[in-house]
Scaffold this active site. Structure first.
Site, PDB file in Angstrom:
ATOM      1  N   SER B  95      58.903 123.847  80.924  1.00  0.00           N
ATOM      2  CA  SER B  95      57.909 122.999  80.268  1.00  0.00           C
ATOM      3  C   SER B  95      56.857 122.531  81.283  1.00  0.00           C
ATOM      4  CB  SER B  95      58.635 121.823  79.605  1.00  0.00           C
ATOM      5  OG  SER B  95      57.787 121.155  78.723  1.00  0.00           O
ATOM      6  N   ASP B 217      58.389 128.036  69.146  1.00  0.00           N
ATOM      7  CA  ASP B 217      58.425 126.804  69.945  1.00  0.00           C
ATOM      8  C   ASP B 217      57.247 125.939  69.517  1.00  0.00           C
ATOM      9  OD1 ASP B 217      58.326 124.784  71.814  1.00  0.00           O
ATOM     10  OD2 ASP B 217      58.426 126.107  73.568  1.00  0.00           O
ATOM     11  N   HIS B 245      62.305 124.510  72.138  1.00  0.00           N
ATOM     12  CA  HIS B 245      61.576 124.374  73.391  1.00  0.00           C
ATOM     13  C   HIS B 245      62.491 124.451  74.609  1.00  0.00           C
ATOM     14  CE1 HIS B 245      58.243 123.374  75.936  1.00  0.00           C
ATOM     15  NE2 HIS B 245      58.789 122.244  76.358  1.00  0.00           N
TER      16      HIS B 245
END
Lengths: 371, 263
Positions: B95, B217, B245
């Site tokens: 991320s 996602d 995610h």
């Protein structure tokens, strides 16, 4: 009797109940949740849970709920906002568990939801109250800091002012003393005596002004009490100074201080100086001013009396207020702080200052506990 | 001031000539890598750490101004690398840590020889023809919502969490600790994460880069991943079958397999 109807227990439970498959798509939704949200079951099943969450709810699900369920297998008491069929947020508090196989692989998720609209509103109110308190606290701290700064500045200003005013006065006084040794005529001696008298009055005024400023603007009347050192010499010196500054006036002093007095000697001297100065200014010159001090059992008393016009009734009430000035020749006018400071000094010693005035005598009396 | 190792709660395991450093994103802590990092311990030295403000990091080291940009986090990563004397290491960033890695790789050339970006996004907010998937208003909504989920972070709990992360008797109390953050820090990290714009930094990546993109996602969409892939010179993208995610938790085997093709 039939056993419990588990199907009904789940469908009409007093909470919303949603189960997800391993891929987090919706497997089942109970009737309670459908009623709350207005969704039809067939519109929810097979969809992603995210499709029925508000935007923040979706992010929160991905970044916190899903990871925590994988890591610890359950997540209790989290806030999550669902979306109703009308698109409005449905605020809930939820518990969730992850079902796992024996290898620890996720089989699905079970979520129980409790409506929490009021609770959330209450929490928001608490949060904003906290924010307000923090803001107010900051503002107060800032004010306090400014106030401290100003107060420090004032203290410095008062100290510098006192120093700078006293220095030239000391020069005048020294000059007058030197002159007094060399001058010959009676008239010239009167001039030097007048100079000294003015210096004494001026110096008392400076003391009073500075004390007033300090008392009103910060520190209050400062005092350093010491019962061990004798008070009498201090009082005698004050009387001598004022005698020197008021030639032709009679001052009768009568001291009977036979016990230690726990006081700030300089302050009590200042109090006497103020009372005596007043008596000389306002009393008749035809009769002596009387100063008397004595210790009783447990108390100390100091009074100054003069004859002359009594203090008018209307003036009595305001006598101890700052800037109050009685009738006097312009040349002898003070600032009107003498009695105020004297009363403050009395107060600082847990004592009090009283006055009585009649055509026969005006008398100011200071009384304080002697220990 | 604590040392870098304590500050970032750095954990080094495994053995190998090369090191793999795993960085976590917004939400939780280094536990995000618990199903992936161990798979590499046989062949690599593995390094996991908590971003300052998360997990077992030193909260006293949290400096609002330093961590108001991803560059502050990248500086920490570089400091960790220097402390461990890393050379030609592999950085794996999940991320927002993906972009932290992109920045760190350029701040300290030679420290990292390869980058793996898991669910990266160079910009979350839509912008003049660019699709990030979020609007600025939504980010504000998210920040407000985060206040509702303090996760039991009360003033009473904070000292226990900060002072005794390893005390087993606090076990029950420390429920949710993997993802529990001081609400103020959580908000600040969310803000810096979701408002950052690192599109211009992608072109400067001069080392082989692998992008692991989940099929579905909602935080970092396929489109967002493709943008990163297109703008990093010579990068490669693998689209995972996983959804969500956090494939490092939901599909660790797939992530490990994809990484093995690259490292």
């Amino acid at each position: 009797m039939a056993g419990p109807d588990f199907d009904d227990m789940i469908e009409n439970a007093p909470c919303g109940y949603i189960t997800l498959r391993a891929d987090t798509r919706i497997e089942h939704v109970n009737r309670t949740f459908l009623a709350w949200s207005g969704h039809a079951a067939d519109r929810m099943v097979g969809k992603r849970l995210s499709d029925f969450l508000t935007f923040p709810g979706r992010i929160y699900f991905e970044t916190h709920i899903a990871p925590l369920l994988r890591m610890q297998g359950f997540f209790n008491e989290f806030a999550i906002d669902m979306l109703t069929a009308a698109g409005d947020p449905l605020q809930t508090i939820a518990n969730a568990i992850e079902r796992r196989d024996s290898d620890g692989n996720a089989l699905g998720i079970r979520i129980a939801l409790i409506k929490a609209t009021d609770r959330r509103r209450y929490e928001m109110e608490l949060l904003s109250a906290k924010d307000l308190a923090v803001t107010a606290e900051k503002a107060t701290q800032e004010l306090l800091r400014l106030e401290n700064e100003t107060s420090q500045f004032r203290e410095q200003f008062i100290a510098v002012l006192g120093h700078d005013l006293r220095n030239p006065l000391a020069s005048i006084s020294a000059g007058a003393r030197i002159l007094d040794r060399t001058v010959q005529s009676e008239q010239e001696h009167r001039v030097t005596a007048m100079l000294q008298s003015t210096v004494i009055r001026m110096s008392a005024m400076i003391d009073n002004v500075l004390d007033f400023a300090r008392g009103r603007l910060g520190g209050g009347i400062t005092q350093q009490r010491d019962a061990r050192r004798p008070l009498q010499p201090e009082l005698e010196q004050v009387v001598d100074e004022l005698r020197m500054g008021s030639p032709g006036r009679e001052i009768l002093a009568d001291f009977a201080i036979d016990r230690p007095v726990n006081c700030d000697r300089t302050r009590v001297g200042q109090l006497l100086s103020n009372l005596l100065g007043n008596a000389l200014t306002h009393g008749t010159s035809a009769q002596p001013v009387v100063v008397h001090a004595e210790t009783h059992d447990g108390s100390f008393e100091l009074w100054v009396a003069n004859a002359g016009e009594p203090i008018p009734e209307v003036a009595m009430e305001k006598l101890f207020e700052p800037f109050f000035r009685g009738e006097a020749r312009a040349s002898r006018q003070g600032l009107g702080l003498g009695l105020y400071i004297a009363s403050q000094i009395a107060k600082a010693h847990d004592g009090y200052l009283t006055v009585s005035s009649s055509p026969k005598e005006t008398r100011f009396t200071f009384t304080m506990p002697s220990n | 001031m604590s040392g870098v190792i304590e500050r970032n709660n750095v954990n080094v395991r495994g053995a190998g000539d090369r090191a793999i450093v795993f960085g976590h994103g917004f939400g939780c802590d280094q536990n995000m890598w618990r199903f992936v990092a161990p798979a590499f311990e046989k062949d690599f030295e593995t390094v996991t750490f908590d971003q300052v403000g998360a997990g077992g990091s030193d909260l006293a080291a949290y400096d609002k101004s330093k961590y108001s940009s991803l560059s502050g986090y990248a500086d920490d990563l570089v400091e960790i690398g220097r402390e461990l004397e890393l050379e030609d290491a592999i950085f794996v960033g999940h991320s927002v840590s993906g972009m932290i890695g992109v920045l760190a790789a350029q701040k300290a050339p030679g420290m990292f020889g390869k980058l793996v970006l898991v669910g990266p996004s160079a910009r979350y907010i839509d912008d003049d023809g660019y699709v990030g998937g979020f609007s600025a208003a939504q980010i504000e909504e998210l920040l407000r919502f985060l206040e509702s989920n303090h996760m039991g972070w009360s003033t009473q709990m904070a000292p226990a969490i900060m002072g005794n992360p390893d005390r087993p008797e606090l076990g029950e109390e420390l429920t949710n600790s993997f993802c529990r953050t001081d609400p103020e820090i959580a908000k600040a990290f969310a803000r810096v994460t979701f408002t950052s714009d690192n599109r211009k930094d992608l072109a400067g990546v001069a080392i082989p880069t692998l992008i692991l993109q989940c099929k579905e996602d909602i935080i970092a969409s396929l489109e967002v991943g493709e943008f990163v892939n297109r703008n990093i010179p010579g990068s490669r993208m693998i689209v995972l079958d996983a959804t969500g995610h956090c494939p490092n938790l939901s599909a660790p085997k797939e992530v490990v397999a994809a990484m093995r093709t690259f490292v």
